[in-house]
Design an enzyme around this catalytic site. Structure first.
Site, mmCIF file in Angstrom:
data_model
loop_
_atom_site.group_PDB
_atom_site.id
_atom_site.type_symbol
_atom_site.label_atom_id
_atom_site.label_comp_id
_atom_site.label_asym_id
_atom_site.label_seq_id
_atom_site.Cartn_x
_atom_site.Cartn_y
_atom_site.Cartn_z
ATOM 1 N N VAL A 177 0.945 -1.145 -0.022
ATOM 2 C CA VAL A 177 -0.044 -0.106 -0.014
ATOM 3 C C VAL A 177 0.849 1.245 -0.053
ATOM 4 C CG1 VAL A 177 -1.972 -1.122 0.971
ATOM 5 C CG2 VAL A 177 -0.334 -0.220 2.469
ATOM 6 N N LYS A 178 0.650 1.934 -1.003
ATOM 7 C CA LYS A 178 1.327 3.431 -1.044
ATOM 8 C C LYS A 178 0.670 4.348 -0.522
ATOM 9 C CE LYS A 178 3.279 4.704 -5.036
ATOM 10 N NZ LYS A 178 3.172 5.023 -6.341
ATOM 11 N N ILE A 179 1.500 5.082 0.546
ATOM 12 C CA ILE A 179 0.902 6.264 1.336
ATOM 13 C C ILE A 179 2.148 7.425 1.275
ATOM 14 C CG2 ILE A 179 0.514 6.789 3.798
ATOM 15 C CD1 ILE A 179 0.109 3.921 4.307
#
Ligand code: E4P
Length: 235
Positions: free
Chosen positions: A85-87
């Site tokens: 998951v890219k944050i």
């Protein structure tokens, strides 16, 4: 160094995974929106093409840690294992990163422009940090040097986080990242092709072909192993 492709285009991903040694796919809201497709159908399609063994980096859109946690859970339900998951780094993002890391999620902290953002993300448990090389170069900073210093920090403090350098416009930028020990790069399919292109390679292959054909005609090694089947030997 891992090569990852920075696109959500199904045809391009399909071509790249069958042609290049690709470790995964990265997307962001801009890349996804270019496809003008149903979001969930698109990410399921990408997962089908890249298989379970390749990484799939998908950016969250929530602006609070609580929303990010919920989004991560939904995405894991849709694309399964090997989800990163890219944050985008922020205070809420770091809060979410720590919670997700604790829950066994993989996290890629993105929109990284400074060495301290990267170090903070690594300390929060990010598996990858994604510094934007070309966007740094565009503001007369030095993207490669920022990556080099992040690699040095991770090595010095024996952190397991890795650098996934992003935002490239040239093959030269990619090469320089490999020279400073970047662990991974995410590039467009076009840059991927450019990385292996050289006119002298094409001339060499043309010369090999001409020399071979001057003696063996159009016959290939397969034809010569089984001349009856092909019937082209010595043409
Ligand atoms: C990674 O996925 C980044 O979002 C991406 O490489 C940014 O690239 P850009 O600067 O070309 O938009």
């Amino acid at each position: 160094m891992l090569y990852i492709i920075d696109t959500a285009n199904i045809e391009k991903i399909s071509y790249c995974v069958s042609t290049f040694p690709i470790a995964g796919v990265t997307t962001n809201p801009t890349i996804i929106s270019r496809e003008k497709a149903d979001f969930f159908a698109l990410i399921k399609g990408i997962r089908d093409i890249i298989g379970k063994e390749r990484m799939f980096h998908i950016q969250l859109t929530g602006d609070t840690a609580d929303k990010m946690l919920r989004e991560a859970e939904i995405l894991r339900g849709v694309v399964g294992d090997n989800l990163y998951v890219k944050i985008p780094i922020s205070e809420e993002g770091l809060k979410a990163t720590m919670a997700l890391h604790k829950d066994g999620y993989h996290v890629t902290e993105t929109a990284i422009f400074t060495q301290q953002q990267a170090l903070m993300a690594a300390m929060a448990g990010a598996d990858f940090v994604a510094p934007y090389v070309n966007r740094l170069d565009n503001i007369v900073s030095d993207g490669v040097n920022v990556v080099a210093e992040i690699v040095e920090l991770f090595t010095r403090y024996r952190l397991s986080s890795r650098v996934l350098a992003a935002s490239f416009k040239t093959a030269e930028q990619v090469h320089k990242i490999s020279m400073v020990g970047g662990h991974a790069v995410t590039v467009s399919p076009e840059i991927l092709s450019t990385l292996i292109y050289h006119p002298l390679t094409m001339y060499a292959v043309d010369d090999f072909k001409a020399d071979w054909e001057s003696v063996y005609g159009k016959a290939t090694i397969c034809d010569m192993a089984d001349p009856q089947k092909s019937g082209t030997e010595g043409e």
